[in-house]
Design a protein around this motif. Structure first.
Motif, PDB file in Angstrom:
ATOM      1  N   SER A  96      -1.640   0.886  -4.453  1.00  0.00           N
ATOM      2  CA  SER A  96      -0.557  -0.073  -4.314  1.00  0.00           C
ATOM      3  C   SER A  96      -0.109  -0.020  -5.864  1.00  0.00           C
ATOM      4  O   SER A  96      -0.050   0.256  -6.318  1.00  0.00           O
ATOM      5  CB  SER A  96      -1.243  -0.928  -3.963  1.00  0.00           C
TER       6      SER A  96
ATOM      7  N   TYR B 216      -9.371  -9.531  -2.947  1.00  0.00           N
ATOM      8  CA  TYR B 216      -8.482  -9.710  -1.935  1.00  0.00           C
ATOM      9  C   TYR B 216      -8.829 -11.067  -1.096  1.00  0.00           C
ATOM     10  O   TYR B 216      -7.152 -11.602  -1.177  1.00  0.00           O
ATOM     11  CB  TYR B 216      -9.297  -8.478  -0.957  1.00  0.00           C
TER      12      TYR B 216
ATOM     13  N   TYR C 189      -9.382  -3.503 -10.984  1.00  0.00           N
ATOM     14  CA  TYR C 189      -8.367  -2.298 -11.106  1.00  0.00           C
ATOM     15  C   TYR C 189      -7.305  -2.162 -12.586  1.00  0.00           C
ATOM     16  O   TYR C 189      -7.397  -3.079 -13.056  1.00  0.00           O
ATOM     17  CB  TYR C 189      -6.717  -2.690  -9.867  1.00  0.00           C
TER      18      TYR C 189
ATOM     19  N   ILE D 274       1.190  -1.128  -0.104  1.00  0.00           N
ATOM     20  CA  ILE D 274      -0.065  -0.011   0.185  1.00  0.00           C
ATOM     21  C   ILE D 274       0.352   1.132   0.538  1.00  0.00           C
ATOM     22  O   ILE D 274       1.517   1.500   1.204  1.00  0.00           O
ATOM     23  CB  ILE D 274      -0.525   0.327   1.721  1.00  0.00           C
TER      24      ILE D 274
ATOM     25  N   GLY E 291     -11.365   3.440  -5.891  1.00  0.00           N
ATOM     26  CA  GLY E 291     -11.343   2.812  -4.355  1.00  0.00           C
ATOM     27  C   GLY E 291     -10.302   4.144  -3.740  1.00  0.00           C
ATOM     28  O   GLY E 291     -11.408   5.628  -3.535  1.00  0.00           O
ATOM     29  N   ASP E 292      -9.919   3.356  -2.463  1.00  0.00           N
ATOM     30  CA  ASP E 292      -9.590   4.155  -1.589  1.00  0.00           C
ATOM     31  C   ASP E 292      -8.299   4.461  -1.610  1.00  0.00           C
ATOM     32  O   ASP E 292      -7.571   4.678  -0.297  1.00  0.00           O
ATOM     33  CB  ASP E 292     -10.269   4.334   0.403  1.00  0.00           C
ATOM     34  N   GLY E 293      -7.649   4.154  -2.688  1.00  0.00           N
ATOM     35  CA  GLY E 293      -5.729   3.970  -2.514  1.00  0.00           C
ATOM     36  C   GLY E 293      -5.205   3.715  -3.265  1.00  0.00           C
ATOM     37  O   GLY E 293      -5.359   3.729  -3.711  1.00  0.00           O
TER      38      GLY E 293
ATOM     39  N   LYS F 210      -3.590   5.341   1.384  1.00  0.00           N
ATOM     40  CA  LYS F 210      -4.888   4.973   1.697  1.00  0.00           C
ATOM     41  C   LYS F 210      -5.253   6.035   2.294  1.00  0.00           C
ATOM     42  O   LYS F 210      -4.640   6.340   3.464  1.00  0.00           O
ATOM     43  CB  LYS F 210      -4.586   3.504   2.340  1.00  0.00           C
ATOM     44  N   ASP F 211      -6.785   5.982   1.955  1.00  0.00           N
ATOM     45  CA  ASP F 211      -7.452   7.092   2.550  1.00  0.00           C
ATOM     46  C   ASP F 211      -8.055   6.097   3.438  1.00  0.00           C
ATOM     47  O   ASP F 211      -9.495   5.455   4.224  1.00  0.00           O
ATOM     48  CB  ASP F 211      -8.542   7.036   1.687  1.00  0.00           C
ATOM     49  N   GLU F 212      -7.281   6.715   4.844  1.00  0.00           N
ATOM     50  CA  GLU F 212      -7.952   6.050   6.196  1.00  0.00           C
ATOM     51  C   GLU F 212      -8.459   6.770   7.178  1.00  0.00           C
ATOM     52  O   GLU F 212      -8.200   7.966   7.352  1.00  0.00           O
ATOM     53  CB  GLU F 212      -6.611   4.998   6.915  1.00  0.00           C
TER      54      GLU F 212
ATOM     55  N   LYS G 214      -8.768   4.572  13.823  1.00  0.00           N
ATOM     56  CA  LYS G 214      -9.858   3.224  12.916  1.00  0.00           C
ATOM     57  C   LYS G 214     -10.571   2.339  14.520  1.00  0.00           C
ATOM     58  O   LYS G 214     -11.385   2.149  13.532  1.00  0.00           O
ATOM     59  CB  LYS G 214      -8.564   2.488  12.640  1.00  0.00           C
TER      60      LYS G 214
END
Length: 699
Positions: free
Chosen positions: A327, A362, A371, A234, A323-325, A237-239, A243
């Motif tokens: 890789s 995944y 992707y 990664i 998506g959120d990130g 990543k949008d975190e 968490k």
């Protein structure tokens, strides 16, 4: 084997008489600055939740509390171990003294006490050992040269690192034997020294916990036979800021919270487990899902990364990414053949300007996602594939915008040059002069998130002040929203120049008008039929407010009589641009909600709206019609509607149909014919046999 701790830090905080007074007339004393830095260091240790141990030692305390003083009578006085090496807590910050004492301590003895604290920790293995000393060296130390060399030798053997905060001991203005000895300790242990100003600037914002990248291992498969072992890391990543949250119950009496207690609810409507069927929310409706339905669910398969094909890089636009990130994909570690295969793939994609479209699962049972693999060649040794998610067809929304290549949108050369001057003046890469370390404002990968910093500040404030309301964001956080002064000064003249060139009109937000209905209070009368000679007289009945019905007032265009509603609102002063959204919405409702297949009312309304746009401005009609035809692609009666629109000649308004000289639409005859014959020029139509369609007639 003892558990491993990444870092152990002991803070030696001087609270003696020598740090009580302020050296400057205006400003905090050394004690207050040292306490603030200590609190910020402890706060960062708590917030990162890393595997760290922290301890606090008070130098110049009223009492003596350390193991070295117990072993050597009369030595190591006025040194108190406030908190031994342990996991950092908020209580450590609360226990810091509020005022300095009237005693003085030996900072050299405090270093020995700190080193002894590390020796007392035997149940864990501390990798990095650091001692932070905060003192102004105004209390001279009883220095013994033989003892100094012995202590330095022990520090080097144990790999201690000594840092001095408060005074920059490398500054030539600070002189003395104690300064020279402290400099010798820092240099020998490869430590650092910084002033309070630099340290506070470093501690302004919270840092994320440094974590080791964990790869995702899989196989990049090309069909059933070719498979390349890969590892994905990664990159971005949008975190969320936090968490996981632990639920706690607050005691209203003691104002303390507990994570081991809970609130028990009594459910009076108890049901048997066999009678319960799980379901899913779909809008406001619950769809039950039985065990029989679960067997018919789609199975995505095992963990995989399958290549579906390749396409030109120009076909993937930024609006297709999802998506959120992000890789990075490399060949599997310690597998030279896989690394060489990935490198060849990257170079081929880069040379041919292609990208790969892959399907990723995944883990076993997870939903598949699509992707795009893009070649990345940074240096000769850094070659990989970047992997980012792309949208499915259902996630893409086609939006039609009005054309800007019109005379009313054209700019003169003078206006274009003025815009270029404004862009140069607002260049963030040269926002500061040479007095700053970096001339760029808001550099990439270095600018922190204001939202994340404020959330972390609120958590720290609430931990220290449970009963108080949350504070406003700090000035340092609000400065991230402000324009740099140099940029503001440089852009002032270009902005004023543009204001003079362009005919700007101030747009005021429309205020919502409340429907003020006039109420009429009627005067009731009663006629006595029994007495003909009795005249009508007013009787005081209870007054009731009844709204007067005004059938002529029209608020919006409806589907009952849209043409009449349009004419009424147009006569009341509303423009065609304001009425176009309501009119087109009414036409869409008449078509979508039609059940008998007769679209006469909808087409009559559409024809009227088209004629009005031909007279005034065709752009609202043309823009809406292109979007509407695209939306009809998923409508089951698309062919009927499009054919009838062609029969009634309700297509796009061409330039020759409009008589206004100011209207200029760049639509060629070929484009107009294209939109007349195909609503989606770039879509592929699927031919379905009649017998297949017949299967759904009885549903």
């Amino acid at each position: 084997m003892a558990p491993r701790i990444d870092q152990g830090t002991i803070i030696v905080l001087d609270i003696g008489r020598n740090v009580a007074s302020s050296e400057e007339k205006i400003g905090n004393s050394f004690f207050l600055n040292a306490k603030e830095c200590t609190a910020r260091i402890l706060e960062r240790k708590v917030m990162t939740q890393a595997k760290n141990y922290v301890g606090v030692i008070l130098l110049g305390s009223k009492i003596t509390n350390n193991s070295m003083a117990d072993q050597c009578e009369g030595a190591f006085r006025h040194i108190e171990v406030l908190a031994p090496l342990q996991t950092p807590t908020w209580q450590m910050i609360r226990d810091l003294p509020n005022e300095p004492s009237k005693r003085k301590g030996d900072w050299f003895d405090a270093l020995i006490v700190a080193a002894d604290q590390f020796k007392q920790i035997e149940e864990v293995n501390i990798l990095n050992k650091k001692i932070i000393l905060m003192t102004n060296f105004q209390a001279p130390s009883q220095i013994d040269e033989d003892q100094v060399e012995m202590v330095l030798k022990g520090f080097k053997e144990e790999n201690f690192e000594v840092d001095v905060i408060g005074l920059d001991i490398y500054d030539q203005c600070h002189k003395g034997d104690d300064i020279d000895l402290a400099r010798h300790f820092v240099q020998t242990t490869k430590g650092a020294s910084a002033s309070f100003e630099y340290t506070k600037q470093y501690l302004l914002f919270q840092r994320q916990k440094a974590t080791k990248a964990v790869p995702w291992h899989s196989e990049l498969s090309f069909g059933p036979n070719v498979k390349i072992p890969i590892s994905s890391y990664i990159r971005l990543k949008d975190e969320p800021v936090v968490k996981t949250w632990k639920k706690a119950v607050k005691d209203p009496v003691t104002s303390t919270s507990s994570t081991t207690e809970g609130v028990m609810k009594n459910n009076t409507n108890q049901s048997n487990a066999d009678d319960i069927v799980k379901g899913y929310h779909y809008g406001q409706q619950i769809i039950p899902l039985s065990d029989c339905d679960k067997t018919m669910l789609y199975e995505s398969g095992v963990k995989s990364l399958s290549v579906y094909g390749f396409t030109h890089a120009s076909n993937i636009k930024w609006q297709n990414l999802n998506g959120d990130g992000l890789s990075y994909v490399f060949g599997k570690k310690d597998d030279k053949k896989a690394q060489y295969a990935v490198r060849c793939l990257v170079e081929c994609l880069h040379e041919l300007k292609l990208v790969g479209i892959v399907r990723r699962v995944y883990n076993n049972g997870n939903a598949p996602k699509m992707y795009v693999l893009t070649p990345v060649i940074d240096t000769n040794d850094f070659v990989c594939l970047s992997m980012i998610a792309i949208c499915f067809k259902e996630d893409i929304k086609n939006m039609a915008f009005p054309q800007t290549k019109q005379k009313k949108f054209a700019c003169t050369e003078e206006q274009v040059s003025a815009f270029k001057d404004l862009i140069k003046a607002m260049d963030l890469t040269s926002a500061y002069d040479d007095t700053f370390d970096d001339t760029e404002a808001f550099p990439i990968a270095e600018t922190v998130s204001p939202t994340a910093q404020y959330v972390l500040d609120c958590i720290a404030y609430r931990a220290m002040n449970p009963g108080k309301s949350l504070p406003q964001p700090r000035d340092e956080i609000m400065s991230l929203f402000k324009m740099p002064p140099t940029i503001e000064k440089r852009s002032r003249d270009p902005i004023d120049k543009l204001k003079k060139m362009l005919n700007l009109k101030k747009v005021e937000p429309k205020q919502k008008r409340r429907n003020q209905t006039q109420y009429h209070i009627p005067t009731p009368t009663v006629i006595h039929a029994a007495d003909p000679n009795h005249t009508n007289e007013e009787i005081n009945f209870p007054k009731v407010q009844v709204p007067i019905s005004n059938s002529k007032s029209v608020a919006h265009i409806g589907t009952v009589d849209p043409v009449n509603d349009f004419q009424t609102l147009f006569r009341n002063g509303k423009s065609l641009v304001d009425l176009a959204p309501d009119m087109t919405k009414a036409i869409e409702n008449l078509i979508y909600c039609n059940l008998d297949g007769n679209y006469s009312k909808a087409f009559n309304t559409l024809a009227y709206f088209r004629n009005e746009c031909v007279k005034v401005d065709p752009s609202p009609y043309n823009t809406w019609l292109q979007t509407f035809k695209s939306a009809l692609n998923s409508y089951n009666k698309k062919i009927d509607v499009c054919d009838k629109m062609l029969e009634k000649k309700l297509g796009l308004i061409l330039k020759k149909e409009n008589n206004l000289s100011t209207f200029d639409v760049e639509i060629s005859h070929e484009d107009s014919q294209l939109y007349e014959n195909d609503t989606m020029p770039y879509d592929t139509e699927l031919s379905v046999r009649p017998e297949v369609n017949g299967l759904f007639d009885e549903i």
